[in-house]
Structure formats: C-alpha cells, structure tokens
Design a protein around this motif. Sequence first.
Motif, short mmCIF file in Angstrom:
data_model
loop_
_atom_site.label_atom_id
_atom_site.label_comp_id
_atom_site.label_asym_id
_atom_site.label_seq_id
_atom_site.Cartn_x
_atom_site.Cartn_y
_atom_site.Cartn_z
N ASP A 1 0.99 10.68 4.79
CA ASP A 1 1.35 9.27 4.94
C ASP A 1 2.66 8.96 4.23
O ASP A 1 3.48 8.18 4.73
N LEU A 2 2.84 9.54 3.07
CA LEU A 2 4.09 9.33 2.34
C LEU A 2 5.28 9.89 3.09
O LEU A 2 6.37 9.30 3.11
N VAL A 3 5.08 11.04 3.73
CA VAL A 3 6.17 11.69 4.45
C VAL A 3 6.45 11.01 5.79
O VAL A 3 7.60 10.77 6.16
N ASP A 4 5.37 10.68 6.50
CA ASP A 4 5.53 10.17 7.87
C ASP A 4 5.73 8.67 7.97
O ASP A 4 6.32 8.18 8.94
N ASP A 5 5.27 7.90 6.99
CA ASP A 5 5.30 6.45 7.11
C ASP A 5 5.42 5.79 5.74
O ASP A 5 4.61 4.96 5.35
N LEU A 6 6.47 6.14 5.03
CA LEU A 6 6.64 5.66 3.66
C LEU A 6 6.76 4.14 3.61
O LEU A 6 6.21 3.50 2.70
N GLU A 7 7.44 3.53 4.56
CA GLU A 7 7.61 2.07 4.55
C GLU A 7 6.27 1.35 4.64
O GLU A 7 6.05 0.33 3.98
N ARG A 8 5.35 1.87 5.47
CA ARG A 8 4.04 1.25 5.60
C ARG A 8 3.25 1.40 4.29
O ARG A 8 2.55 0.48 3.87
N VAL A 9 3.35 2.57 3.68
CA VAL A 9 2.67 2.79 2.39
C VAL A 9 3.17 1.79 1.36
O VAL A 9 2.37 1.17 0.63
N ILE A 10 4.46 1.60 1.30
CA ILE A 10 5.05 0.66 0.34
C ILE A 10 4.58 -0.76 0.62
O ILE A 10 4.21 -1.50 -0.30
N ALA A 11 4.55 -1.15 1.90
CA ALA A 11 4.11 -2.50 2.27
C ALA A 11 2.66 -2.72 1.88
O ALA A 11 2.30 -3.79 1.35
N ASN A 12 1.81 -1.74 2.12
CA ASN A 12 0.40 -1.87 1.75
C ASN A 12 0.22 -1.91 0.23
O ASN A 12 -0.62 -2.66 -0.28
N ALA A 13 1.00 -1.11 -0.47
CA ALA A 13 0.92 -1.13 -1.94
C ALA A 13 1.32 -2.49 -2.48
O ALA A 13 0.71 -3.00 -3.43
N HIS A 14 2.33 -3.11 -1.87
CA HIS A 14 2.73 -4.45 -2.29
C HIS A 14 1.61 -5.46 -2.08
O HIS A 14 1.43 -6.39 -2.87
N ALA A 15 0.84 -5.28 -1.01
CA ALA A 15 -0.27 -6.20 -0.72
C ALA A 15 -1.28 -6.20 -1.86
O ALA A 15 -1.89 -7.23 -2.17
N PHE A 16 -1.46 -5.04 -2.49
CA PHE A 16 -2.40 -4.91 -3.61
C PHE A 16 -1.71 -5.11 -4.97
O PHE A 16 -2.36 -4.95 -6.00
N GLU A 17 -0.41 -5.38 -4.94
CA GLU A 17 0.38 -5.49 -6.18
C GLU A 17 0.27 -4.21 -6.99
O GLU A 17 0.17 -4.22 -8.22
N LEU A 18 0.32 -3.08 -6.29
CA LEU A 18 0.17 -1.76 -6.91
C LEU A 18 1.51 -1.20 -7.35
O LEU A 18 2.52 -1.36 -6.66
N ARG A 19 1.47 -0.49 -8.46
CA ARG A 19 2.64 0.25 -8.91
C ARG A 19 2.39 1.74 -9.01
O ARG A 19 3.33 2.52 -9.12
N SER A 20 1.12 2.17 -8.97
CA SER A 20 0.79 3.58 -9.20
C SER A 20 0.10 4.20 -7.99
O SER A 20 -0.97 3.74 -7.57
N LEU A 21 0.72 5.24 -7.42
CA LEU A 21 0.15 5.98 -6.31
C LEU A 21 -0.01 7.44 -6.73
O LEU A 21 0.80 7.97 -7.50
#
Length: 233
Positions: free
Chosen positions: A46-66
């Motif tokens: 997911d990080l390799v193929d769709d990094l922008e989506r991962v970032i957007a979803n992380a923002h939804a959770f207010e996440l900083r740590s993956l």
Amino acid sequence: MLDAVKAAGYQNVELYGDKLGRGMELARRLKETGLRASGSHVALTDLVDDLERVIANAHAFELRSLFVPSVPVSQRGMAAEGWRALGKQLADLSEKLWAHNMTLGYHNHNWDLDLKEGDKTALDLVFEAAGSAPVQWEADIAWLTRSGVDPIVWLKRHSNRLTAAHVKDLAPAGQNEQEAGWADVGAGTLDWTVLWPEAIANGAKVMVVEHDRPLDPAKTVANSFRYLQEKVL
C-alpha cells in the motif's frame, strides 16, 4: 469490540489490517467511543502503490505513526541482500512520510531474527541499510522471545530506533494451542514487571496490548489491562 476496549479502560488503539483504509468512517466511530488511534500497521504494498491514499487515511485518524507489520510470506526467507533492499526501501518511504509530519517504522516477527550474514540478523540488516533515515522500530517483545533471543538485549541493541512495543504473552509450552500458544498479558511466561520498564527505558513511547489469536477478545483486553494496572503500572 471498540466498546469492550473502552470499557476495559484503554484510551487508545492501534489499527491493523484494512482498518486504516476505512478512513473517516472508522475515525468517527473511534471518536464516538472516546478512543483515539495511536498508530497503525500498513502493508508495504500500500505504501509503494498508493502512498497518497495512505497519507489521506492517516490524516483522517490524525495519525503520525505508521508501521510495516511484516514482509510477504514469500520474502521471509530471503537472503541478506533482500533485507538490505527492504531497509533502503523503508528509508525512502520514511523520508517521504516525514515530509508529511509522519513516521514509518518496522514491526518484527521471529523470522526477522534469523541470521543472514555472519552474526547479523535480518532485522540488523534492515536497520543498517536504512542508515540515517528516520526508520523506527515497533518491537514485538513476545515474538523476540519466541525467536530464542533475549528481548532486553535487543531492546538495547536498537534503542536508537525503538518507539513502540507490542505487549503480549506466551503460554507455557503445550498450552493454549487453540490460541497459537499466546496468552493474555500476565497469564503467560513473560515477566512484564521487568519487560515493560525496559521497553520504556530504551525508547518505547507507546505500549500496545496485543494477542494474535484470542478465543475471547473482549475477555483478553480486560484481563490484560487489569493485570498491567495491578502489577506493572
């Protein structure tokens, strides 16, 4: 399950599997329950193929740590160069996430402690190849123990990258076979009165209670929290 986690006394959860991909839907449910996400596992693909989506979803959770939880099954026995390549890949991805105010780490299993080059394990090679990049480590202490190493030695060995730890327990040999040999925290063979403060002392800022295959998840989270409150914290 979120209601059971909240009722047990927890304030935070760590996401895994496809939970990060549920974005705002699950983020709203967490908020309604009074919980927040401290971090999330995310598949390397997911990080390799769709990094922008991962970032957007992380923002939804207010996440900083993956954290990348593992390599695919087909890669777990790869030679030293494969693990070095993984370390460089994680380094590149960590730099990209750093630009978005997020961190990326790697979570170990027992196969990450297999020797690959002299006295260097797969995990050593990953972190060595990552160099100065901000690749972090989520230490799964029970998997370290299951691999046959002394977990405290390893917490110290890579303390410069340690930021989180998984807190779970190993049942005595031959017990809890339906749960793949795992146990509720405090009901197994690991001494968390020692391991918990060692993890904190070596850099862990988030301690995540876990059980890989609980027969009764609600009971497991309650039992584990109660033990930690009474005996460790």
